[in-house]
Structure formats: C-alpha cells, structure tokens
Design a protein around this motif. Sequence first.
Motif, PDB file in Angstrom:
ATOM      1  N   LEU A 155     103.405 -12.133 -26.310  1.00  0.00           N
ATOM      2  CA  LEU A 155     102.355 -13.021 -26.802  1.00  0.00           C
ATOM      3  C   LEU A 155     102.581 -14.453 -26.327  1.00  0.00           C
ATOM      4  CD1 LEU A 155     101.957 -11.641 -30.448  1.00  0.00           C
ATOM      5  CD2 LEU A 155     100.484 -11.204 -28.466  1.00  0.00           C
ATOM      6  N   PHE A 156     103.829 -14.876 -26.298  1.00  0.00           N
ATOM      7  CA  PHE A 156     104.178 -16.210 -25.789  1.00  0.00           C
ATOM      8  C   PHE A 156     103.755 -16.347 -24.325  1.00  0.00           C
ATOM      9  CE2 PHE A 156     107.397 -18.804 -23.534  1.00  0.00           C
ATOM     10  CZ  PHE A 156     107.164 -20.030 -24.139  1.00  0.00           C
ATOM     11  N   ARG A 157     104.044 -15.329 -23.540  1.00  0.00           N
ATOM     12  CA  ARG A 157     103.661 -15.339 -22.122  1.00  0.00           C
ATOM     13  C   ARG A 157     102.154 -15.390 -21.963  1.00  0.00           C
ATOM     14  NH1 ARG A 157     105.023 -10.320 -18.067  1.00  0.00           N
ATOM     15  NH2 ARG A 157     104.343 -11.275 -16.106  1.00  0.00           N
ATOM     16  N   ARG A 158     101.448 -14.651 -22.808  1.00  0.00           N
ATOM     17  CA  ARG A 158      99.985 -14.686 -22.762  1.00  0.00           C
ATOM     18  C   ARG A 158      99.451 -16.075 -23.052  1.00  0.00           C
ATOM     19  NH1 ARG A 158      96.724  -9.722 -25.618  1.00  0.00           N
ATOM     20  NH2 ARG A 158      97.003  -8.168 -23.957  1.00  0.00           N
ATOM     21  N   TYR A 159     100.050 -16.724 -24.021  1.00  0.00           N
ATOM     22  CA  TYR A 159      99.535 -18.014 -24.483  1.00  0.00           C
ATOM     23  C   TYR A 159      99.810 -19.132 -23.491  1.00  0.00           C
ATOM     24  CZ  TYR A 159      98.893 -22.143 -27.407  1.00  0.00           C
ATOM     25  OH  TYR A 159      98.493 -23.363 -27.905  1.00  0.00           O
ATOM     26  N   VAL A 160     101.001 -19.153 -22.898  1.00  0.00           N
ATOM     27  CA  VAL A 160     101.386 -20.303 -22.078  1.00  0.00           C
ATOM     28  C   VAL A 160     101.236 -20.084 -20.581  1.00  0.00           C
ATOM     29  CG1 VAL A 160     103.027 -21.089 -23.829  1.00  0.00           C
ATOM     30  CG2 VAL A 160     103.819 -19.617 -21.975  1.00  0.00           C
ATOM     31  N   ASP A 161     101.071 -18.829 -20.140  1.00  0.00           N
ATOM     32  CA  ASP A 161     101.072 -18.609 -18.692  1.00  0.00           C
ATOM     33  C   ASP A 161     100.011 -17.648 -18.194  1.00  0.00           C
ATOM     34  OD1 ASP A 161     102.272 -18.818 -15.998  1.00  0.00           O
ATOM     35  OD2 ASP A 161     102.891 -16.743 -16.343  1.00  0.00           O
ATOM     36  N   ASP A 162      99.957 -16.459 -18.776  1.00  0.00           N
ATOM     37  CA  ASP A 162      99.098 -15.408 -18.234  1.00  0.00           C
ATOM     38  C   ASP A 162      98.312 -14.739 -19.359  1.00  0.00           C
ATOM     39  OD1 ASP A 162      97.884 -13.372 -16.866  1.00  0.00           O
ATOM     40  OD2 ASP A 162      99.740 -12.331 -16.312  1.00  0.00           O
ATOM     41  N   PRO A 163      97.030 -15.097 -19.525  1.00  0.00           N
ATOM     42  CA  PRO A 163      96.220 -14.509 -20.607  1.00  0.00           C
ATOM     43  C   PRO A 163      96.069 -13.003 -20.494  1.00  0.00           C
ATOM     44  CG  PRO A 163      95.155 -16.453 -19.677  1.00  0.00           C
ATOM     45  CD  PRO A 163      96.285 -16.119 -18.773  1.00  0.00           C
ATOM     46  N   ASP A 164      96.287 -12.462 -19.304  1.00  0.00           N
ATOM     47  CA  ASP A 164      96.130 -11.023 -19.104  1.00  0.00           C
ATOM     48  C   ASP A 164      97.455 -10.267 -19.157  1.00  0.00           C
ATOM     49  OD1 ASP A 164      93.340 -11.308 -18.692  1.00  0.00           O
ATOM     50  OD2 ASP A 164      93.696 -11.910 -16.603  1.00  0.00           O
ATOM     51  N   ALA A 165      98.528 -10.943 -19.514  1.00  0.00           N
ATOM     52  CA  ALA A 165      99.834 -10.281 -19.572  1.00  0.00           C
ATOM     53  C   ALA A 165      99.803  -9.169 -20.615  1.00  0.00           C
ATOM     54  CB  ALA A 165     100.919 -11.293 -19.919  1.00  0.00           C
TER      55      ALA A 165
END
Length: 375
Positions: free
Chosen positions: A127-137
């Motif tokens: 979720l952190f990765r989605r929020y700060v870098d990649d919305p499609d992660a």
Amino acid sequence: MFHAPHAFQRAPLPSATRESEPRPDAPATTADRPDQAAAAKRRDAYFDNAKYLAIVLVAVAHSWVPVMDGSRAARALYMVTYTFHMPAFIIISGYFSRSFDLSPAKVKRLVTGVAVPYVVFETGYSLFRRYVDDPDAPVSLTEPWYLTWFLAALFIWRLTTPIWQNLRHPLAVSLVIACLASFAPSIGDDLDLPRVLQFLPFFVLGLRLTPEHFRLVRRREVRILAVPLVLGAVVFAYWAAHRMQLGWFLRNSSAQDMGNPWWYGAVMTLALFGCAVLLTAAFLSWVPRRRMWFTVLGAGTICGYLLHGFMVKGVEYSGLVDRNEWLVSPTGLVLFSVVASAGVTLMCTPPVRRALRCVTEPDMDWAFRRDAARI
C-alpha cells in the motif's frame, strides 16, 4: 535474557536453547511484561549486541543505494557489507532455531512471530508503494517486496528445520540446493524462492553451530586476524567494484538473468558463501560480550528491520537525492549513514516494540487449540 552483571564482567554464552527460555531471535517484548521479567533477565548480551549491530549495518547499507552512484569507494563498501550483514543475521536466526520442532507451542510461535508480521507488513509495504510511487502496484502475499522476503524465508526455513536436523550432511545438501537455485531461472518469484534457496546454507550453518563455536570466534587471535581479513576484503572490493554485478550479493536472480553462463551461478554461490562465513566470523569476533548501552535494542531488531524500509524507500521516492546532487558524494554517504543508524536505533527502542506488539507478537490464543496456547 537481559543479564546485567558487573560492568566489567562478561556474561557466559548459553549452553543450549530450551523451551522455557526466551528466544533471542523473537520479537522482544518480554521485558515489558511483569510475568516474564525473570525470563527477560536471562537474555544473553552477546547475541543482542550482535543483532543490533547487524541490523544497523543492514539499514546503513540500504541507505547507500540512492547516493553511491559514481563512487567506487561507496560501491566497494556496499559490496563488503552486503557480503555478510544478512548472512550474519540469518546464521544467528538459525542458531536459535535449533530446538524448533512441530510441537503446538513452536508452531504457534512461528505463526504469530513470523507469519502474522509478514502478512501485515507485506500488505503495508504494498500500500505504501501504491501511495508514493506506483498506483498500479499489486498487493500480493506471494511476491514479497523489498524487506519482507526475510520473513517468508524464515517461515520456510524453520518449517524445514526437522529435516536439516536429521540429515547426515545438511550443510552440503543446502549448498547444492543453493547452487541449483543460482542457475535455475524457471523457479519464479513466488515467495522470492531464488533468494530463499540461495540464502538457505547460512540458516543451516546456524543450525549446526554450538556455543563452543561462538567462544572460538571470541578468542583474541581471531579478533587480531579479523583486522587484515576485513582490510583485504575492502581492498579487493575496491578493485572489483566495477567488475562485479551487485545482483550476486542480493541473491534474487539466476546467473542467466544477469547475462552470465549458468555455471557462474555455482561458482559465485560457493565463493560468496566462503567470503560471507569469514566476514561473519570477523564481525562476531568484534561484538562485545558485556552489556552495552545498545544491548536492550538488540531485543527489538524485528521492529527495526521491518520499519526502516519505509524510511529508506520514503527518501528514495521523495526525489531528495535528485534535487540535491551534492548528496551523491562522500558527505552525502556519511550523512545518510548517520541518519539511517539513528533511525533504525529509534525503531528498536522499547516504546516502538510495545506499540507494534499487536502485529509482531500477537497472542492470538483464540486461533489455536488449548495445548498450543500454553507457551
């Protein structure tokens, strides 16, 4: 286990790990519970010191990634540190897994202390990765991202402990498996199996160690020999800095994935295993055996390990380094090292451990049969 003798007296290494003793590799909150205060006093300072120093090295090495581009010296230090910091942590984990079996109490500890944190933090990192870098992660529990691979690996390694304890030559078998994994790109990325299998020999080595082995590395002559060994490793790493691929140290890819012949995998696996064992012995020889100011922090390394990734990735995704080119310099390297050391130290403190107890050491008696709940 927080045994605190006189300031100049050394606490002895434990003769064995028994079911009634607290686990130095477990999420440590026992000192915060009155009914377990006596058990907490029996913690061995040497291993807590080793775990804290190892987790600091892990965090510092992770912090170097954004700022070491173009610096041969930084790349060399990265290579030396990556050669042994996780192997040292894994060897200690294996050492304190020697008594693991499939008894209800041990299975409960495995689920609450390893599986539950994996699920929580793998979801959190995704979720952190989605929020700060990649919305499609994707949010997937079968593909560990960044730090959480270690929890998945520890779960698998401990489940297989009875197998390694009954084999005649377990270390040799684990090395063969690691070599095969190093040139088998078809394994896939589920549960980061390439890394699980390539790091396996260090866990098995830990299972085979005894207190006498740790007494041997604490001998004065070993501490002296460790000095030229580490200096030689740094010099060699400086020479090889632009000749070796960093993927060899991460152990998450096959030789073919890195554009090399398949047999490179077996050669590099065995060579790096030997180097890692030597550097780990050097590291352990320098670890203080008496109680230090940071000894109490060694009990909270699970928190430091799982939390520092948010700090490192947050800096990376913020673009701070891109906006401040001066950070890609020796000054930036030192600054990031200091910040990473301070950050992971704070994350290992008792208040943080208490705050995370619900996910790193949940009781979950409701989920287990009565005989498993009695630990």
